[in-house]
Design a protein around this motif. Sequence first.
Motif, short mmCIF file in Angstrom:
data_model
loop_
_atom_site.label_atom_id
_atom_site.label_comp_id
_atom_site.label_asym_id
_atom_site.label_seq_id
_atom_site.Cartn_x
_atom_site.Cartn_y
_atom_site.Cartn_z
N GLY A 31 58.44 31.57 42.92
CA GLY A 31 57.73 30.34 43.19
C GLY A 31 56.46 30.27 42.37
N ALA A 32 55.65 29.24 42.64
CA ALA A 32 54.41 29.04 41.89
C ALA A 32 53.43 28.26 42.75
CB ALA A 32 54.68 28.28 40.60
N LEU A 33 52.16 28.43 42.45
CA LEU A 33 51.12 27.61 43.06
C LEU A 33 50.20 27.09 41.97
CD1 LEU A 33 48.13 29.16 43.24
CD2 LEU A 33 49.29 30.44 45.04
N LEU A 108 46.61 28.94 38.28
CA LEU A 108 48.07 28.87 38.23
C LEU A 108 48.62 30.26 38.47
CD1 LEU A 108 50.70 27.32 37.53
CD2 LEU A 108 50.18 27.72 35.12
N ALA A 109 49.53 30.40 39.42
CA ALA A 109 50.19 31.68 39.68
C ALA A 109 51.69 31.43 39.80
CB ALA A 109 49.66 32.32 40.96
N ARG A 110 52.47 32.37 39.29
CA ARG A 110 53.93 32.27 39.35
C ARG A 110 54.49 33.65 39.67
NH1 ARG A 110 56.44 30.26 33.92
NH2 ARG A 110 55.92 32.38 33.28
N GLU A 117 52.50 36.55 37.86
CA GLU A 117 51.70 36.17 36.71
C GLU A 117 50.59 35.22 37.17
OE1 GLU A 117 54.56 35.08 33.30
OE2 GLU A 117 55.71 34.90 35.17
N TYR A 118 49.46 35.25 36.48
CA TYR A 118 48.36 34.38 36.87
C TYR A 118 47.60 33.87 35.64
CZ TYR A 118 45.39 38.52 36.21
OH TYR A 118 44.75 39.62 35.68
N LEU A 119 46.96 32.72 35.85
CA LEU A 119 46.10 32.10 34.83
C LEU A 119 44.94 31.44 35.57
CD1 LEU A 119 47.13 29.87 31.83
CD2 LEU A 119 45.45 29.04 33.49
N VAL A 120 43.73 31.71 35.11
CA VAL A 120 42.53 31.11 35.70
C VAL A 120 41.66 30.58 34.57
CG1 VAL A 120 40.51 31.49 37.18
CG2 VAL A 120 42.61 32.80 37.59
N GLY A 184 47.05 37.33 33.19
CA GLY A 184 47.52 38.69 33.43
C GLY A 184 48.74 38.66 34.32
N SER A 185 49.22 39.83 34.66
CA SER A 185 50.35 39.93 35.58
C SER A 185 50.25 41.23 36.37
CB SER A 185 51.69 39.86 34.84
OG SER A 185 51.88 41.02 34.05
N LEU A 186 50.87 41.22 37.54
CA LEU A 186 50.88 42.36 38.44
C LEU A 186 52.31 42.60 38.90
CD1 LEU A 186 47.91 41.17 40.68
CD2 LEU A 186 47.78 43.02 39.00
#
Length: 261
Positions: A31-33, A108-110, A117-120, A184-186
């Motif tokens: 999913g994503a937010l 943005l997170a997916r 994965e994330y983007l800020v 980045g990603s976790l």
Amino acid sequence: MRTELASEPGDPSRPNEDFASVALPAGGQGGALVVLDGVTPPQGDYGCRHSVAWFSSRLGGALTELSVSPRLPPLTEVLGEAISRTAEEHAQTCDLSHPRTPQATVVLARWSAERVEYLVLSDSALLSEAPNGMVTALLDDRLARVPRTSLASAAHVDATLRNKEGGFWTAAADPAVAARAVTGSLPRAQVRALAALTDGATRWVEKFHEGDWADCFTVVRKEGARALVDRVRVLETADVERQFLGRSKRHDDATVVYAEL
């Protein structure tokens, strides 16, 4: 999966310029937010016939669609394409080169079965909680590093800091800004839950100093997204002498999205 979303305008007589969504891809896992905080322009012309709320809704809608695309492009590509699509919708009617053309901060997170994965971009916040309860704040702190004295004049900010080297970056009309985002990603196994907040909600930590990011996350997880917004409103109203708010607006649009993965 548990998700919660709360969003409230700072002024009931004005449109809420924030945007928030949670999306689950049809027929797939993950999913994503998406959380955006539209940047309110100063009084006067800003080169666009459209409102900031219009921009936030168009950009947020494009980000939501692209973030759950079966192609799964990198999040920087998702943001760049969403900016391009939005710019194309009003390039023929508006001056997109104006420094105050409608723009927004971005979270943005997916997530998939393997990765988160994330983007800020700019001063909204993404909080990640690990299975052991440790909370990590994933932030773009470039605006916070700008000396407060440099922010006294909107004209100075626009000329020297907004979307400039040594300043800070927001999503406006130039898709190249996507490369400036913090990304980045976790491993999915290291993320139990996520919380995304616009700066109207991060005031609880950053202006009123009611607790740290872990405390803030605990409020959202235990009491709900709406409870954090309500707490901020109480603190804003009580700060009659502006000990904490300073020159900031009394109430700001505040949005919280929470997702247990």
